[in-house]
Scaffold this motif. Structure first.
Motif, short mmCIF file in Angstrom:
data_model
loop_
_atom_site.label_atom_id
_atom_site.label_comp_id
_atom_site.label_asym_id
_atom_site.label_seq_id
_atom_site.Cartn_x
_atom_site.Cartn_y
_atom_site.Cartn_z
N HIS A 23 -8.07 7.18 2.09
CA HIS A 23 -8.10 5.62 2.25
C HIS A 23 -9.14 5.12 1.26
O HIS A 23 -9.10 3.80 0.98
N TYR A 51 -3.52 19.86 12.01
CA TYR A 51 -3.76 18.88 10.76
C TYR A 51 -4.12 19.75 9.78
O TYR A 51 -5.27 20.10 9.55
N ARG A 75 5.46 13.41 2.65
CA ARG A 75 4.13 13.98 2.80
C ARG A 75 3.35 13.03 3.89
O ARG A 75 2.63 13.56 5.03
N LEU A 76 3.37 11.78 3.91
CA LEU A 76 2.58 10.95 4.92
C LEU A 76 3.20 11.12 6.27
O LEU A 76 2.59 11.28 7.23
N GLN A 124 -8.28 2.16 -1.50
CA GLN A 124 -7.19 1.30 -0.87
C GLN A 124 -7.81 -0.04 -0.66
O GLN A 124 -7.07 -1.13 -0.62
N GLY A 173 -3.75 17.77 6.62
CA GLY A 173 -3.97 16.79 5.54
C GLY A 173 -5.43 16.59 5.09
O GLY A 173 -6.41 17.29 5.62
N ASP A 174 -5.46 15.68 4.47
CA ASP A 174 -6.96 15.05 3.62
C ASP A 174 -7.66 14.38 4.85
O ASP A 174 -6.90 14.08 5.70
N GLN A 179 -1.27 14.93 12.73
CA GLN A 179 -2.40 14.21 13.21
C GLN A 179 -2.42 13.53 14.50
O GLN A 179 -3.25 13.81 15.39
N HIS A 233 0.73 -1.19 0.09
CA HIS A 233 -0.07 -0.02 -0.07
C HIS A 233 0.86 1.38 0.07
O HIS A 233 0.32 2.35 -0.33
N PHE A 234 2.15 1.08 0.60
CA PHE A 234 2.92 2.22 0.58
C PHE A 234 4.04 2.42 -0.32
O PHE A 234 4.93 3.27 0.00
C1 HEM Z 1 -6.15 4.73 12.35
C2 HEM Z 1 -5.40 4.43 11.30
C3 HEM Z 1 -4.94 5.50 10.31
C4 HEM Z 1 -4.47 6.70 10.57
C5 HEM Z 1 -4.64 7.48 11.82
C6 HEM Z 1 -4.02 7.05 9.09
C7 HEM Z 1 -3.60 8.28 8.75
C8 HEM Z 1 -3.22 8.76 7.61
C9 HEM Z 1 -2.84 10.08 7.37
C10 HEM Z 1 -2.89 11.35 8.34
C11 HEM Z 1 -2.70 10.01 5.86
C12 HEM Z 1 -2.23 11.47 5.13
C13 HEM Z 1 -3.34 12.00 4.17
C14 HEM Z 1 -2.93 13.16 3.51
O1 HEM Z 1 -1.94 12.86 2.57
O2 HEM Z 1 -3.42 14.39 3.30
C15 HEM Z 1 -2.87 8.71 5.28
C16 HEM Z 1 -2.67 8.22 4.04
C17 HEM Z 1 -2.42 6.94 3.79
N1 HEM Z 1 -2.69 6.08 4.38
FE1 HEM Z 1 -3.46 5.94 6.51
N2 HEM Z 1 -3.91 6.20 8.29
C18 HEM Z 1 -4.57 4.93 9.12
C19 HEM Z 1 -4.75 3.54 8.49
C20 HEM Z 1 -4.09 3.17 7.55
C21 HEM Z 1 -3.85 2.05 6.82
C22 HEM Z 1 -4.31 0.47 7.84
C23 HEM Z 1 -3.22 1.73 5.94
C24 HEM Z 1 -2.62 0.58 5.03
C25 HEM Z 1 -2.52 -0.69 5.44
C26 HEM Z 1 -2.99 3.07 5.35
C27 HEM Z 1 -2.30 3.50 4.34
C28 HEM Z 1 -2.12 4.91 3.96
C29 HEM Z 1 -1.66 5.22 2.62
C30 HEM Z 1 -1.14 4.29 1.52
C31 HEM Z 1 -1.80 6.80 2.42
C32 HEM Z 1 -1.13 7.40 1.48
C33 HEM Z 1 -2.15 7.73 0.21
C34 HEM Z 1 -1.85 8.64 -0.52
O3 HEM Z 1 -0.89 9.40 -0.67
O4 HEM Z 1 -2.36 8.29 -1.93
N3 HEM Z 1 -3.50 3.92 6.24
N4 HEM Z 1 -3.09 8.14 6.40
#
Ligand code: HEM
Length: 139
Positions: A91, A82, A63-64, A94, A84-85, A71, A55-56
């Protein structure tokens, strides 16, 4: 034990919550520097986790990192904003599963262990994140 905690967190999920009234948890996590180390440790752990690393692979990881630090800082009562989006926006598409969520939480717990964060503080942070579960999975 961790599985039990996860189940408890899932049970809590969905409860609306306000930011904490004080910054005790922010301080317990080591303030800005500590939170940054925890987030970077979690991302390094994820990089080695075959369950979720895919996923990453094609994202802006800096940025992430920055958005996660902002956050988490807000969620634990720190002096941050915060920018961000929304969780839904970032999500959607995904198709994350409950197992993906659990794997991320385990990587976060390991990062907090490595930083020496006491278990009660770890649990308080995880409880703050639990309500976001429904916003990130099955989208
Ligand atoms: C409580 C759980 C989670 C929190 C608090 C969280 C938080 C965030 C935040 C703050 C961002 C950045 C948003 C932005 O770019 O403006 C983000 C993006 C992302 N998250 Fe999570 N996340 C969570 C769970 C997950 C899980 C379980 C996965 C995958 C296993 C995941 C995968 C991703 C990915 C790949 C992005 C980047 C998306 C992109 O840039 O296109 N996240 N998340």
């Amino acid at each position: 034990m961790r599985r039990l905690l996860l189940l408890a967190l899932i049970a809590l999920a969905g409860c609306a919550q306000q930011p904490p009234k004080d910054d005790q948890l922010y301080r317990d996590l080591g303030e800005q520097a500590g939170i940054t180390r925890i987030v970077e440790g979690m991302l390094l752990n994820i990089a080695q986790d075959p369950r979720i690393v895919r996923h990453f692979e094609n994202i802006d990881i800096v940025r992430l990192r920055d958005k996660l630090v902002e956050q988490l800082c807000v969620e634990v009562g720190g002096p941050c904003t915060y920018t961000g989006d929304s969780m839904e926006e970032s999500h959607t598409g995904q198709h994350l599963t409950p197992s993906d969520f659990n794997a991320l939480v385990e990587n976060l717990q390991d990062a907090m262990d490595a930083e020496g964060v006491p278990t009660p503080a770890q649990n308080r942070l995880l409880a703050r994140l639990a309500p976001m579960r429904a916003q990130v999975i099955d989208r």
